[in-house]
Design a protein around this motif. Structure first.
Motif, PDB file in Angstrom:
ATOM      1  N   SER A  32      10.056   8.498  -7.052  1.00  0.00           N
ATOM      2  CA  SER A  32       8.806   7.951  -6.543  1.00  0.00           C
ATOM      3  C   SER A  32       8.381   6.802  -7.424  1.00  0.00           C
ATOM      4  N   ASP A  40       0.851  -1.182   0.000  1.00  0.00           N
ATOM      5  CA  ASP A  40       0.000   0.000   0.000  1.00  0.00           C
ATOM      6  C   ASP A  40       0.887   1.232   0.000  1.00  0.00           C
ATOM      7  N   GLY A  41       0.580   2.204  -0.804  1.00  0.00           N
ATOM      8  CA  GLY A  41       1.369   3.423  -0.859  1.00  0.00           C
ATOM      9  C   GLY A  41       2.541   3.355  -1.812  1.00  0.00           C
TER      10      GLY A  41
END
Length: 99
Positions: free
Chosen positions: A98, A71-72
């Motif tokens: 990212s 998650d994330g």
């Protein structure tokens, strides 16, 4: 007589995504199909220090590893018999980015 399969008799017996190219897949119940393929499938790859892509053909031990999406962002890398490791995402130049 046609050699094409009958679509009415076709079914999916199992479905898996491979978040990292050449690592073992993660079984899923369903998947979203996008223009680039299944969502979450082969979005990451492992590279050597020179930036060349590693594959299971070149490094068969990769087949003992599994990548699970987190998650994330990122993936959790696991190898049979070893402690898990969270991935880091880097460009060819080594600058973090990212996922």
């Amino acid at each position: 007589m046609s050699s094409r399969p009958d679509p009415a008799r076709t079914f999916v017996a199992a479905l898996a995504v491979h978040p990292v190219k050449s690592l073992r897949g993660v079984p899923v119940e369903a998947a979203h199909v996008r223009p680039e393929g299944l969502a979450g499938d082969r979005r990451w790859m492992l590279v050597d220090p020179a930036g060349d892509t590693l594959t299971a053909r070149r490094v068969p031990q990769m087949l003992t590893m599994r990548a699970t999406p987190r998650d994330g962002g990122g993936v959790l890398l696991e190898r049979d018999g070893a402690a898990p490791s969270r991935s880091t995402s880097r460009t060819r130049a080594g600058t973090p980015r990212s996922p």
